[in-house]
Design an enzyme around this catalytic site. Sequence first.
Site, PDB file in Angstrom:
ATOM      1  N   THR A   1      22.745   8.277  66.243  1.00 28.40           N
ATOM      2  CA  THR A   1      21.478   7.543  66.268  1.00 28.40           C
ATOM      3  C   THR A   1      21.698   6.058  66.024  1.00 28.40           C
ATOM      4  O   THR A   1      22.669   5.668  65.373  1.00 28.40           O
ATOM      5  CB  THR A   1      20.551   8.113  65.161  1.00 28.40           C
ATOM      6  OG1 THR A   1      19.466   7.223  64.943  1.00 28.40           O
ATOM      7  CG2 THR A   1      21.271   8.255  63.826  1.00 28.40           C
ATOM      8  N   ASP A   2      20.734   5.253  66.489  1.00 23.17           N
ATOM      9  CA  ASP A   2      20.806   3.807  66.205  1.00 23.17           C
ATOM     10  C   ASP A   2      20.445   3.508  64.746  1.00 23.17           C
ATOM     11  O   ASP A   2      20.666   2.394  64.266  1.00 23.17           O
ATOM     12  CB  ASP A   2      19.895   3.014  67.156  1.00 23.17           C
ATOM     13  CG  ASP A   2      18.421   3.390  67.044  1.00 23.17           C
ATOM     14  OD1 ASP A   2      18.080   4.372  66.346  1.00 23.17           O
ATOM     15  OD2 ASP A   2      17.585   2.690  67.671  1.00 23.17           O
ATOM     16  N   GLU A   3      19.920   4.516  64.024  1.00 26.05           N
ATOM     17  CA  GLU A   3      19.485   4.271  62.642  1.00 26.05           C
ATOM     18  C   GLU A   3      20.657   3.967  61.715  1.00 26.05           C
ATOM     19  O   GLU A   3      20.470   3.446  60.624  1.00 26.05           O
ATOM     20  CB  GLU A   3      18.654   5.459  62.127  1.00 26.05           C
ATOM     21  CG  GLU A   3      17.460   5.718  63.025  1.00 26.05           C
ATOM     22  CD  GLU A   3      16.446   6.726  62.489  1.00 26.05           C
ATOM     23  OE1 GLU A   3      16.379   6.927  61.276  1.00 26.05           O
ATOM     24  OE2 GLU A   3      15.708   7.286  63.318  1.00 26.05           O
TER      25      GLU A   3
ATOM     26  N   ASP B   1      23.783  27.510  67.734  1.00 26.99           N
ATOM     27  CA  ASP B   1      22.656  26.959  66.974  1.00 26.99           C
ATOM     28  C   ASP B   1      22.303  27.903  65.842  1.00 26.99           C
ATOM     29  O   ASP B   1      22.277  29.117  66.021  1.00 26.99           O
ATOM     30  CB  ASP B   1      21.449  26.753  67.916  1.00 26.99           C
ATOM     31  CG  ASP B   1      20.409  25.831  67.315  1.00 26.99           C
ATOM     32  OD1 ASP B   1      19.869  26.169  66.249  1.00 26.99           O
ATOM     33  OD2 ASP B   1      20.137  24.770  67.909  1.00 26.99           O
ATOM     34  N   LYS B   2      22.018  27.325  64.690  1.00 28.55           N
ATOM     35  CA  LYS B   2      21.657  28.131  63.510  1.00 28.55           C
ATOM     36  C   LYS B   2      20.202  28.598  63.562  1.00 28.55           C
ATOM     37  O   LYS B   2      19.796  29.457  62.792  1.00 28.55           O
ATOM     38  CB  LYS B   2      21.888  27.251  62.273  1.00 28.55           C
ATOM     39  CG  LYS B   2      21.698  27.925  60.938  1.00 28.55           C
ATOM     40  CD  LYS B   2      21.915  26.895  59.825  1.00 28.55           C
ATOM     41  CE  LYS B   2      21.582  27.477  58.467  1.00 28.55           C
ATOM     42  NZ  LYS B   2      21.717  26.454  57.402  1.00 28.55           N
TER      43      LYS B   2
ATOM     44  N   LYS C   1      24.313  10.591  59.073  1.00 26.94           N
ATOM     45  CA  LYS C   1      24.785  10.406  60.456  1.00 26.94           C
ATOM     46  C   LYS C   1      25.901   9.347  60.482  1.00 26.94           C
ATOM     47  O   LYS C   1      26.882   9.490  61.207  1.00 26.94           O
ATOM     48  CB  LYS C   1      23.631   9.991  61.380  1.00 26.94           C
ATOM     49  CG  LYS C   1      22.579  11.061  61.617  1.00 26.94           C
ATOM     50  CD  LYS C   1      23.098  12.300  62.337  1.00 26.94           C
ATOM     51  CE  LYS C   1      23.458  12.062  63.780  1.00 26.94           C
ATOM     52  NZ  LYS C   1      23.796  13.345  64.475  1.00 26.94           N
TER      53      LYS C   1
ATOM     54  N   TYR D   1      19.054  10.504  55.841  1.00 33.44           N
ATOM     55  CA  TYR D   1      19.377  10.956  57.203  1.00 33.44           C
ATOM     56  C   TYR D   1      20.380  10.012  57.859  1.00 33.44           C
ATOM     57  O   TYR D   1      21.439  10.431  58.333  1.00 33.44           O
ATOM     58  CB  TYR D   1      18.096  11.042  58.055  1.00 33.44           C
ATOM     59  CG  TYR D   1      18.366  11.106  59.547  1.00 33.44           C
ATOM     60  CD1 TYR D   1      19.008  12.197  60.116  1.00 33.44           C
ATOM     61  CD2 TYR D   1      17.995  10.054  60.394  1.00 33.44           C
ATOM     62  CE1 TYR D   1      19.273  12.252  61.500  1.00 33.44           C
ATOM     63  CE2 TYR D   1      18.241  10.097  61.761  1.00 33.44           C
ATOM     64  CZ  TYR D   1      18.889  11.200  62.303  1.00 33.44           C
ATOM     65  OH  TYR D   1      19.151  11.245  63.662  1.00 33.44           O
TER      66      TYR D   1
ATOM     67  N   ASN E   1       4.428   1.095  66.155  1.00 24.09           N
ATOM     68  CA  ASN E   1       3.862   2.449  66.052  1.00 24.09           C
ATOM     69  C   ASN E   1       2.378   2.475  66.428  1.00 24.09           C
ATOM     70  O   ASN E   1       1.920   3.396  67.106  1.00 24.09           O
ATOM     71  CB  ASN E   1       4.036   2.991  64.632  1.00 24.09           C
ATOM     72  CG  ASN E   1       5.508   3.202  64.286  1.00 24.09           C
ATOM     73  OD1 ASN E   1       6.341   3.365  65.187  1.00 24.09           O
ATOM     74  ND2 ASN E   1       5.829   3.186  63.005  1.00 24.09           N
TER      75      ASN E   1
END
Length: 358
Positions: A136-138, A35-36, A166, A162, A261
């Site tokens: 992701t589902d995005e 991890d960075k 992905k 984003y 939301n």
Amino acid sequence: MRTYLVTGGAGFIGSNYIHYMFEKYGDTIRIINVDKLTYAGNLENLRSIEDRENYTFVKADICDTDVINEIFEENDIDRVVHFAAESHVDRSIKNPEVFVKTNVLGTLVMLNAAKAAWELEGGTFKEDKKFLHVSTDEVYGSLENEGEYFYETTPYNPHSPYSASKASADMLVKAYMDTYKFPANITNCSNNYGPYQFPEKLIPLIINNALQGKKLPVYGDGKNVRDWLYVEDHAKGIDMVQEKGKLFETYNIGGHNEKRNIEIIYIILDTLQEMLPDTDSRKKLISRDLITYVEDRKGHDRRYAIAPGKIKEEVGWEPDTMFTEGIKLTIKWFFEHEDWMRNVTSGEYKKYYEDMYK
Ligand code: NAD
Ligand code: TYD
């Protein structure tokens, strides 16, 4: 002993996954976490396991080809679980470059290093080596009509920088599977919530603000829908896909839990009221009057929802945690980790928050 290389293990989902794996497998596995430590990575998330002999932390950037190759040369890696990414949509709208670097180029570095270590002469691969790319589902875009769902066959149609980054990374993994028969799986998961989530994301942000009597920013009309999954269920799903899924397949991992939301915010406020003792002075700060409608996110996807059939039929995975239970566990965790929240919301995050919500 099977050796795992986990990338991004100091982040939200990665750290929950590492805890889950040590609880499940104990001393029978070894984990190397690369991890960075960006703003989103926090070694405090792993404090309780950091002294284990079968755990190693390496601070490195996944874009650093030499370091990543070296890790594969020095260790006989059996499993890669690739979480490391820039993960926040709002940040990607402000600064897309780092998303392409880490999410796309970093994934390419990971694929090349694993391929070089695992490939045999003649283009076949060593036995029982597997790479799992966490996505992701995005990538599927936005659902506009009731009754529509994301299937593994739904065409990619990402909208934010984003999700575009992905999607690009997923395409590279697919290309490696198709071209080289590289032994991998892709999982596309819906929105996660739970312990260690950075408070730039909706659920921890609302919990943190409500407890301080601060405004609760709602983008647009508050009716965007997400399919929320408790993070430990995601960790379990990843492990099950890697061990029981068919190689080269994509599996969607869904929450079975679509909510607007604004509904999420109402549930959090009600649960906080229920869980805080009457003697706690924060209790009277918490009210729906804190809800503030703010300018909508640019290109805000309306609805995400996953068709959960494939992973259930082929892998036997379903979520264990209902939202009503998961949100209580999450709030309880935040009550017990106020120092964690204070630490991550000081410094750089404070500047981001002031700029983002000015
Ligand atoms: P996160 O932002 O909490 O953690 C990301 C981690 O990656 C951090 O520890 C960070 O330090 C590390 N990292 C970032 N850039 C790096 C680099 N160049 N080299 C090495 N490490 C680097 O993210 P998260 O929410 O835990 O998400 C993990 C993965 O799961 C991501 O790939 C994300 O796209 C995916 N995902 C997230 C969700 C969600 O709801 N959070 C849902 C589906 C899929
Ligand atoms: P987020 O947690 O950023 O996840 P994602 O964008 O990856 O789905 O946001 C979840 C939903 O909550 C999304 O529709 C945007 C909305 N949102 C707000 O209304 N207010 C906020 O302050 C944040 C961070 C998100």
